[in-house]
Write a protein that holds these residues in place. Sequence first.
Motif, PDB file in Angstrom:
ATOM      1  N   LEU A  44       0.885  -0.999   0.225  1.00 44.65           N
ATOM      2  CA  LEU A  44      -0.020   0.108  -0.056  1.00 44.65           C
ATOM      3  C   LEU A  44       0.842   1.301  -0.053  1.00 44.65           C
ATOM      4  O   LEU A  44       2.015   1.234   0.585  1.00 44.65           O
ATOM      5  N   ASP A  45       0.715   2.044  -0.860  1.00 45.51           N
ATOM      6  CA  ASP A  45       1.333   3.409  -0.851  1.00 45.51           C
ATOM      7  C   ASP A  45       0.664   4.482   0.007  1.00 45.51           C
ATOM      8  O   ASP A  45      -0.453   5.012  -0.044  1.00 45.51           O
ATOM      9  N   THR A  46       0.982   4.404   1.260  1.00 48.10           N
ATOM     10  CA  THR A  46       0.272   5.137   2.279  1.00 48.10           C
ATOM     11  C   THR A  46       0.235   6.868   2.008  1.00 48.10           C
ATOM     12  O   THR A  46      -0.859   7.152   2.620  1.00 48.10           O
ATOM     13  N   THR A  47       1.027   7.247   1.280  1.00 46.86           N
ATOM     14  CA  THR A  47       0.958   8.739   0.946  1.00 46.86           C
ATOM     15  C   THR A  47      -0.154   8.947  -0.239  1.00 46.86           C
ATOM     16  O   THR A  47      -0.696  10.171  -0.342  1.00 46.86           O
ATOM     17  N   ALA A  48      -0.545   7.785  -0.904  1.00 47.68           N
ATOM     18  CA  ALA A  48      -1.518   8.121  -1.956  1.00 47.68           C
ATOM     19  C   ALA A  48      -2.910   7.415  -1.869  1.00 47.68           C
ATOM     20  O   ALA A  48      -3.762   7.177  -2.373  1.00 47.68           O
ATOM     21  N   SER A  49      -3.131   6.825  -0.386  1.00 54.55           N
ATOM     22  CA  SER A  49      -4.280   6.183  -0.183  1.00 54.55           C
ATOM     23  C   SER A  49      -4.964   6.912   1.132  1.00 54.55           C
ATOM     24  O   SER A  49      -4.216   7.496   2.077  1.00 54.55           O
ATOM     25  N   ALA A  50      -6.221   6.676   1.163  1.00 52.77           N
ATOM     26  CA  ALA A  50      -7.020   7.343   2.280  1.00 52.77           C
ATOM     27  C   ALA A  50      -8.270   6.380   2.624  1.00 52.77           C
ATOM     28  O   ALA A  50      -8.856   5.815   1.796  1.00 52.77           O
ATOM     29  N   VAL A  51      -8.509   6.394   4.146  1.00 50.14           N
ATOM     30  CA  VAL A  51      -9.580   5.727   4.165  1.00 50.14           C
ATOM     31  C   VAL A  51     -10.573   6.759   5.116  1.00 50.14           C
ATOM     32  O   VAL A  51      -9.862   7.231   6.174  1.00 50.14           O
ATOM     33  N   ALA A  52     -11.800   6.799   4.973  1.00 50.71           N
ATOM     34  CA  ALA A  52     -12.619   7.845   5.497  1.00 50.71           C
ATOM     35  C   ALA A  52     -13.916   7.008   6.179  1.00 50.71           C
ATOM     36  O   ALA A  52     -14.205   6.041   5.473  1.00 50.71           O
ATOM     37  N   LEU A  53     -14.601   7.825   7.185  1.00 48.36           N
ATOM     38  CA  LEU A  53     -15.975   7.094   7.429  1.00 48.36           C
ATOM     39  C   LEU A  53     -16.917   8.457   7.548  1.00 48.36           C
ATOM     40  O   LEU A  53     -16.511   9.265   7.829  1.00 48.36           O
ATOM     41  N   ARG A  54     -18.043   8.115   7.515  1.00 51.90           N
ATOM     42  CA  ARG A  54     -19.253   9.169   7.685  1.00 51.90           C
ATOM     43  C   ARG A  54     -20.320   8.434   8.513  1.00 51.90           C
ATOM     44  O   ARG A  54     -20.606   7.190   7.907  1.00 51.90           O
ATOM     45  N   LYS A 102     -18.113  13.176   9.719  1.00 50.21           N
ATOM     46  CA  LYS A 102     -16.893  12.648   8.942  1.00 50.21           C
ATOM     47  C   LYS A 102     -15.560  12.542   9.403  1.00 50.21           C
ATOM     48  O   LYS A 102     -15.147  13.473  10.165  1.00 50.21           O
ATOM     49  N   GLY A 103     -14.866  11.662   9.203  1.00 49.16           N
ATOM     50  CA  GLY A 103     -13.583  11.441   9.705  1.00 49.16           C
ATOM     51  C   GLY A 103     -12.658  10.458   8.811  1.00 49.16           C
ATOM     52  O   GLY A 103     -13.119   9.707   7.868  1.00 49.16           O
ATOM     53  N   THR A 104     -11.490  10.711   9.117  1.00 48.19           N
ATOM     54  CA  THR A 104     -10.486  10.351   8.199  1.00 48.19           C
ATOM     55  C   THR A 104      -9.397   9.403   9.073  1.00 48.19           C
ATOM     56  O   THR A 104      -9.110   9.861  10.172  1.00 48.19           O
ATOM     57  N   PHE A 105      -8.962   8.284   8.673  1.00 49.94           N
ATOM     58  CA  PHE A 105      -7.692   7.817   9.492  1.00 49.94           C
ATOM     59  C   PHE A 105      -6.329   8.057   9.000  1.00 49.94           C
ATOM     60  O   PHE A 105      -6.123   8.248   7.686  1.00 49.94           O
ATOM     61  N   GLY A 106      -5.561   8.601   9.906  1.00 44.88           N
ATOM     62  CA  GLY A 106      -4.275   9.254   9.647  1.00 44.88           C
ATOM     63  C   GLY A 106      -3.293   8.292   9.333  1.00 44.88           C
ATOM     64  O   GLY A 106      -2.371   8.442   8.878  1.00 44.88           O
ATOM     65  N   ALA A 107      -3.433   6.888   9.811  1.00 41.08           N
ATOM     66  CA  ALA A 107      -2.183   5.873   9.522  1.00 41.08           C
ATOM     67  C   ALA A 107      -3.155   4.664   8.895  1.00 41.08           C
ATOM     68  O   ALA A 107      -3.750   4.163   9.731  1.00 41.08           O
ATOM     69  N   VAL A 108      -2.718   4.438   7.673  1.00 42.73           N
ATOM     70  CA  VAL A 108      -3.214   3.195   7.030  1.00 42.73           C
ATOM     71  C   VAL A 108      -2.040   2.479   6.469  1.00 42.73           C
ATOM     72  O   VAL A 108      -1.044   3.151   6.008  1.00 42.73           O
ATOM     73  N   GLY A 109      -2.276   1.176   6.505  1.00 44.33           N
ATOM     74  CA  GLY A 109      -1.049   0.215   5.833  1.00 44.33           C
ATOM     75  C   GLY A 109      -1.651  -1.004   5.286  1.00 44.33           C
ATOM     76  O   GLY A 109      -2.788  -1.032   5.341  1.00 44.33           O
ATOM     77  N   GLY A 110      -0.837  -1.551   4.490  1.00 47.02           N
ATOM     78  CA  GLY A 110      -1.493  -2.836   3.915  1.00 47.02           C
ATOM     79  C   GLY A 110      -0.471  -3.205   2.925  1.00 47.02           C
ATOM     80  O   GLY A 110       0.417  -2.760   2.482  1.00 47.02           O
ATOM     81  N   GLN A 111      -0.837  -4.653   2.473  1.00 47.72           N
ATOM     82  CA  GLN A 111      -0.106  -5.256   1.246  1.00 47.72           C
ATOM     83  C   GLN A 111      -1.118  -6.368   0.839  1.00 47.72           C
ATOM     84  O   GLN A 111      -2.063  -6.751   1.321  1.00 47.72           O
ATOM     85  N   GLY A 112      -0.842  -6.818  -0.319  1.00 48.18           N
ATOM     86  CA  GLY A 112      -1.766  -7.833  -1.208  1.00 48.18           C
ATOM     87  C   GLY A 112      -0.790  -8.585  -1.937  1.00 48.18           C
ATOM     88  O   GLY A 112       0.432  -8.213  -2.290  1.00 48.18           O
ATOM     89  N   GLU A 113      -1.230  -9.847  -2.423  1.00 41.98           N
ATOM     90  CA  GLU A 113      -0.426 -10.572  -3.410  1.00 41.98           C
ATOM     91  C   GLU A 113      -1.532 -11.003  -4.496  1.00 41.98           C
ATOM     92  O   GLU A 113      -2.583 -11.400  -4.170  1.00 41.98           O
ATOM     93  N   VAL A 114      -1.098 -10.817  -5.786  1.00 43.28           N
ATOM     94  CA  VAL A 114      -1.797 -11.337  -6.723  1.00 43.28           C
ATOM     95  C   VAL A 114      -1.341 -12.597  -7.016  1.00 43.28           C
ATOM     96  O   VAL A 114       0.045 -12.914  -7.298  1.00 43.28           O
ATOM     97  N   ARG A 115      -1.995 -13.547  -7.105  1.00 40.45           N
ATOM     98  CA  ARG A 115      -1.627 -14.922  -7.697  1.00 40.45           C
ATOM     99  C   ARG A 115      -1.871 -15.181  -8.962  1.00 40.45           C
ATOM    100  O   ARG A 115      -2.364 -14.496  -9.963  1.00 40.45           O
TER     101      ARG A 115
END
Length: 171
Positions: free
Chosen positions: A12-22, A33-46
């Motif tokens: 996950l590119d944390t500088t270009a990603s955003a997660v918010a709720l309302r 409305k709110g946004t999460f300041g710290a988001v992380g992650g990874q994935g694998e394409v099979r």
Amino acid sequence: MTVAVETGVWQLDTTASAVALRHKTIWGLVTVKGTFGAVGGQGEVRPDGSATGTLTLDAATLDTKNKKRDEHLRSADFFDTANHPEITFAVRSAKAGAGDTVEVSGQLTVRGISRPQTLTARLAGADADALTLDTEFTVDRAEFGLGWNQMGMIRGLTTVSATLRFVRSAV
């Protein structure tokens, strides 16, 4: 846009990603409305084109632009960040759907409570080195032990929206 995404690990590119709720409060008259300041992650394409992965939110970084409310959201009444610092979404399966869509199923964990969650994301952009997914879905907060509701002010579902940009991992 039908794009074959390369197999391998994606971060996950944390500088270009955003997660918010309302969520509507005060009997549906006000939307918080709110946004999460710290988001992380990874994935694998099979090799078959399906994907798995994990998205992690630091629950204590939820910012609604109201310090008192944010402190309350971090308390045991809501996210209980002292005991449950992370919100996670473990993607069990992500597969290409119709058009630019990706059908995602997994486990959402909030306050240590896990529930199955399915959603549809839109592939907003992809090339050999990066891909971006946009999604919006609803969650019933009561299913995760977030039942605090003074005088019935908080009703209905919480809407989560995310823009997630993944880049090919160097590993």
